[in-house]
Every structure is written in structure tokens, then in C-alpha cells.
Write a protein that holds these residues in place. Structure first.
Motif, PDB file in Angstrom:
ATOM      1  N   THR A   1      81.332  57.936  31.746  1.00 15.68           N
ATOM      2  CA  THR A   1      80.571  58.179  30.521  1.00 15.68           C
ATOM      3  C   THR A   1      79.885  59.528  30.606  1.00 15.68           C
ATOM      4  O   THR A   1      79.430  59.933  31.674  1.00 15.68           O
ATOM      5  N   LEU A   2      79.795  60.200  29.459  1.00 11.61           N
ATOM      6  CA  LEU A   2      79.105  61.485  29.354  1.00 11.61           C
ATOM      7  C   LEU A   2      78.089  61.412  28.225  1.00 11.61           C
ATOM      8  O   LEU A   2      78.431  61.039  27.103  1.00 11.61           O
ATOM      9  N   PHE A   3      76.853  61.744  28.549  1.00 16.62           N
ATOM     10  CA  PHE A   3      75.797  61.896  27.551  1.00 16.62           C
ATOM     11  C   PHE A   3      75.646  63.392  27.306  1.00 16.62           C
ATOM     12  O   PHE A   3      75.246  64.123  28.215  1.00 16.62           O
ATOM     13  N   HIS A   4      75.976  63.857  26.113  1.00 14.28           N
ATOM     14  CA  HIS A   4      75.906  65.292  25.809  1.00 14.28           C
ATOM     15  C   HIS A   4      74.616  65.581  25.049  1.00 14.28           C
ATOM     16  O   HIS A   4      74.482  65.283  23.870  1.00 14.28           O
ATOM     17  N   LEU A   5      73.637  66.159  25.763  1.00 12.71           N
ATOM     18  CA  LEU A   5      72.327  66.475  25.191  1.00 12.71           C
ATOM     19  C   LEU A   5      72.051  67.970  25.149  1.00 12.71           C
ATOM     20  O   LEU A   5      71.094  68.400  24.503  1.00 12.71           O
ATOM     21  N   ALA A   6      72.847  68.760  25.848  1.00  7.30           N
ATOM     22  CA  ALA A   6      72.570  70.198  25.975  1.00  7.30           C
ATOM     23  C   ALA A   6      72.805  70.909  24.640  1.00  7.30           C
ATOM     24  O   ALA A   6      73.823  70.698  23.983  1.00  7.30           O
ATOM     25  N   ALA A   7      71.855  71.750  24.265  1.00  5.38           N
ATOM     26  CA  ALA A   7      71.973  72.532  23.031  1.00  5.38           C
ATOM     27  C   ALA A   7      70.815  73.507  22.947  1.00  5.38           C
ATOM     28  O   ALA A   7      69.807  73.375  23.637  1.00  5.38           O
ATOM     29  N   LYS A   8      70.986  74.461  22.084  1.00  3.73           N
ATOM     30  CA  LYS A   8      69.875  75.332  21.699  1.00  3.73           C
ATOM     31  C   LYS A   8      69.186  74.612  20.557  1.00  3.73           C
ATOM     32  O   LYS A   8      69.814  74.323  19.537  1.00  3.73           O
ATOM     33  N   ASN A   9      67.909  74.274  20.699  1.00  4.64           N
ATOM     34  CA  ASN A   9      67.271  73.476  19.654  1.00  4.64           C
ATOM     35  C   ASN A   9      65.875  73.939  19.262  1.00  4.64           C
ATOM     36  O   ASN A   9      65.250  73.315  18.418  1.00  4.64           O
ATOM     37  N   CYS A  10      65.387  75.015  19.828  1.00  2.00           N
ATOM     38  CA  CYS A  10      64.087  75.540  19.431  1.00  2.00           C
ATOM     39  C   CYS A  10      64.246  76.188  18.059  1.00  2.00           C
ATOM     40  O   CYS A  10      64.976  77.176  17.910  1.00  2.00           O
ATOM     41  N   LEU A  11      63.599  75.623  17.060  1.00  2.00           N
ATOM     42  CA  LEU A  11      63.801  76.082  15.678  1.00  2.00           C
ATOM     43  C   LEU A  11      63.571  77.572  15.488  1.00  2.00           C
ATOM     44  O   LEU A  11      64.378  78.247  14.849  1.00  2.00           O
ATOM     45  N   SER A  12      62.502  78.101  16.037  1.00  2.00           N
ATOM     46  CA  SER A  12      62.222  79.527  15.832  1.00  2.00           C
ATOM     47  C   SER A  12      63.282  80.389  16.517  1.00  2.00           C
ATOM     48  O   SER A  12      63.722  81.407  15.965  1.00  2.00           O
ATOM     49  N   ASP A  13      63.731  79.990  17.699  1.00  2.00           N
ATOM     50  CA  ASP A  13      64.779  80.723  18.404  1.00  2.00           C
ATOM     51  C   ASP A  13      66.109  80.619  17.657  1.00  2.00           C
ATOM     52  O   ASP A  13      66.846  81.598  17.533  1.00  2.00           O
ATOM     53  N   CYS A  14      66.399  79.432  17.152  1.00  2.00           N
ATOM     54  CA  CYS A  14      67.640  79.233  16.390  1.00  2.00           C
ATOM     55  C   CYS A  14      67.649  80.086  15.125  1.00  2.00           C
ATOM     56  O   CYS A  14      68.668  80.687  14.773  1.00  2.00           O
ATOM     57  N   ALA A  15      66.506  80.138  14.439  1.00  2.00           N
ATOM     58  CA  ALA A  15      66.413  80.938  13.220  1.00  2.00           C
ATOM     59  C   ALA A  15      66.511  82.427  13.520  1.00  2.00           C
ATOM     60  O   ALA A  15      67.110  83.194  12.768  1.00  2.00           O
ATOM     61  N   ALA A  16      65.942  82.842  14.637  1.00  2.00           N
ATOM     62  CA  ALA A  16      65.963  84.260  15.003  1.00  2.00           C
ATOM     63  C   ALA A  16      67.329  84.695  15.531  1.00  2.00           C
ATOM     64  O   ALA A  16      67.688  85.870  15.423  1.00  2.00           O
ATOM     65  N   HIS A  17      68.095  83.763  16.095  1.00  2.00           N
ATOM     66  CA  HIS A  17      69.386  84.090  16.710  1.00  2.00           C
ATOM     67  C   HIS A  17      70.456  83.093  16.268  1.00  2.00           C
ATOM     68  O   HIS A  17      70.988  82.333  17.093  1.00  2.00           O
TER      69      HIS A  17
ATOM     70  N   VAL B   1      73.635  83.344  15.330  1.00  2.00           N
ATOM     71  CA  VAL B   1      74.988  83.479  15.876  1.00  2.00           C
ATOM     72  C   VAL B   1      75.038  82.944  17.301  1.00  2.00           C
ATOM     73  O   VAL B   1      75.953  82.201  17.674  1.00  2.00           O
ATOM     74  N   GLU B   2      74.035  83.292  18.105  1.00  2.00           N
ATOM     75  CA  GLU B   2      73.963  82.775  19.474  1.00  2.00           C
ATOM     76  C   GLU B   2      73.799  81.260  19.463  1.00  2.00           C
ATOM     77  O   GLU B   2      74.406  80.554  20.280  1.00  2.00           O
ATOM     78  N   THR B   3      73.002  80.748  18.534  1.00  2.00           N
ATOM     79  CA  THR B   3      72.810  79.302  18.413  1.00  2.00           C
ATOM     80  C   THR B   3      74.131  78.616  18.105  1.00  2.00           C
ATOM     81  O   THR B   3      74.481  77.610  18.731  1.00  2.00           O
ATOM     82  N   ALA B   4      74.872  79.157  17.156  1.00  2.00           N
ATOM     83  CA  ALA B   4      76.173  78.579  16.804  1.00  2.00           C
ATOM     84  C   ALA B   4      77.131  78.652  17.989  1.00  2.00           C
ATOM     85  O   ALA B   4      77.877  77.707  18.265  1.00  2.00           O
ATOM     86  N   ARG B   5      77.112  79.765  18.707  1.00  2.10           N
ATOM     87  CA  ARG B   5      77.993  79.922  19.869  1.00  2.10           C
ATOM     88  C   ARG B   5      77.697  78.850  20.916  1.00  2.10           C
ATOM     89  O   ARG B   5      78.602  78.175  21.406  1.00  2.10           O
ATOM     90  N   VAL B   6      76.430  78.675  21.236  1.00  4.42           N
ATOM     91  CA  VAL B   6      76.055  77.680  22.240  1.00  4.42           C
ATOM     92  C   VAL B   6      76.332  76.267  21.737  1.00  4.42           C
ATOM     93  O   VAL B   6      76.979  75.470  22.424  1.00  4.42           O
ATOM     94  N   ASN B   7      75.864  75.950  20.553  1.00  4.22           N
ATOM     95  CA  ASN B   7      75.953  74.573  20.070  1.00  4.22           C
ATOM     96  C   ASN B   7      77.364  74.160  19.664  1.00  4.22           C
ATOM     97  O   ASN B   7      77.750  73.011  19.891  1.00  4.22           O
ATOM     98  N   VAL B   8      78.132  75.072  19.081  1.00  6.35           N
ATOM     99  CA  VAL B   8      79.484  74.724  18.648  1.00  6.35           C
ATOM    100  C   VAL B   8      80.498  74.932  19.777  1.00  6.35           C
ATOM    101  O   VAL B   8      81.198  74.000  20.167  1.00  6.35           O
ATOM    102  N   MET B   9      80.567  76.131  20.309  1.00  7.77           N
ATOM    103  CA  MET B   9      81.541  76.397  21.370  1.00  7.77           C
ATOM    104  C   MET B   9      81.184  75.650  22.657  1.00  7.77           C
ATOM    105  O   MET B   9      82.068  75.170  23.364  1.00  7.77           O
ATOM    106  N   GLY B  10      79.889  75.558  22.945  1.00  6.48           N
ATOM    107  CA  GLY B  10      79.475  74.799  24.124  1.00  6.48           C
ATOM    108  C   GLY B  10      79.894  73.342  24.024  1.00  6.48           C
ATOM    109  O   GLY B  10      80.403  72.764  24.982  1.00  6.48           O
ATOM    110  N   THR B  11      79.690  72.748  22.861  1.00  7.85           N
ATOM    111  CA  THR B  11      80.101  71.361  22.662  1.00  7.85           C
ATOM    112  C   THR B  11      81.617  71.236  22.754  1.00  7.85           C
ATOM    113  O   THR B  11      82.130  70.286  23.356  1.00  7.85           O
TER     114      THR B  11
END
Length: 124
Positions: free
Chosen positions: A71-87, A89-99
Motif C-alpha cells: 500500500t502507498l499513501f501519497h501525501l507529498a505535495a506543495k500545499n502552502c497557499l501563498s507559495d503556490c500562488a506565488a509559484h 508553474v512550480e506548484t503544478a510541476r511538483v503536484n502534477v508531475m510528482g504525482t
């Protein structure tokens, strides 16, 4: 239940939720593999007794970390709202490509069950 009967993995293992999940799984006699790049979580959060890998979900091959996990629990992501709003493209890269990397590694490693957790931050 037989002690250490099942091997499970947790991405984001050094974060608040991930580290508490790891601790709960350990208390239920699971063998726990933790994966985290320590960009948001801390080494101090990592419970003793887990097999910890300091790796990023953007790594193209996490299969070695997931080998033997049921079993795998996938919890890793960029989730700090202010950081996500400021970055965004990086957020999408981490959250989408990382997943995508995590899912591919799980498939390649033969992981049978995936539990994905999302953030409530998107609703704020």
C-alpha cells in the motif's frame, strides 16, 4: 495480526500529517517506508522505526523505495497557499508531475493499493 506483516509507504512522511500517519501505522505493526525531500517537513518529525528515504517525488524512478510495499499513501505535495500562488508553474510541476512519477513507480513496483490525500488549502 502478525507483527510487521505488511509493508506500506508514505510520501510526505516528514510533514505533520505524514509523520502522524507513519506513527499510527507503526503502532499497528506495519513496516513503514517514508519518502520525503524535507522541503516542508523536518527530519525531527520522522518517527523512529521507519525506513526513511530522503527523495523527491519529482525523481523519475522511485520504484526502489516502493519495492515490496502493498500500500502507498501519497501525501507529498506543495500545499502552502501563498507559495503556490506565488509559484504556480512550480506548484503544478511538483503536484502534477510528482504525482505522475509516484503513480508510475507504484505501478512498476507492483503496489496493490493507493491512498491519495489532497489538501483542504484549495478551499480557502
Amino acid at each position: 495480526m502478525e507483527k510487521y506483516s505488511s509493508r506500506v509507504a508514505v510520501t510526505g512522511a516528514a510533514g505533520f500529517i505524514g509523520s502522524n500517519l507513519c506513527q499510527a501505522l507503526l503502532s499497528e505493526n506495519y513496516r513503514v517506508v517514508g519518502i520525503d525531500n524535507l522541503s516542508a517537513g523536518t527530519r525531527e518529525n520522522i518517527p523512529q522505526g521507519i525506513n526513511f528515504h530522503q527523495r523527491d517525488i519529482l525523481d523519475t524512478d522511485l520504484r526502489d523505495c516502493l519495492a515490496g510495499c502493498e500500500t502507498l499513501f501519497h501525501l507529498a505535495a506543495k500545499n502552502c497557499l501563498s507559495d503556490c500562488a506565488a509559484h504556480p508553474v512550480e506548484t503544478a510541476r511538483v503536484n502534477v508531475m510528482g504525482t505522475a512519477n509516484v503513480l508510475e513507480a507504484a505501478r512498476a513496483a507492483g503496489v496493490k493499493h493507493l491512498i491519495y490525500a489532497d489538501t483542504s488549502a484549495e478551499y480557502e
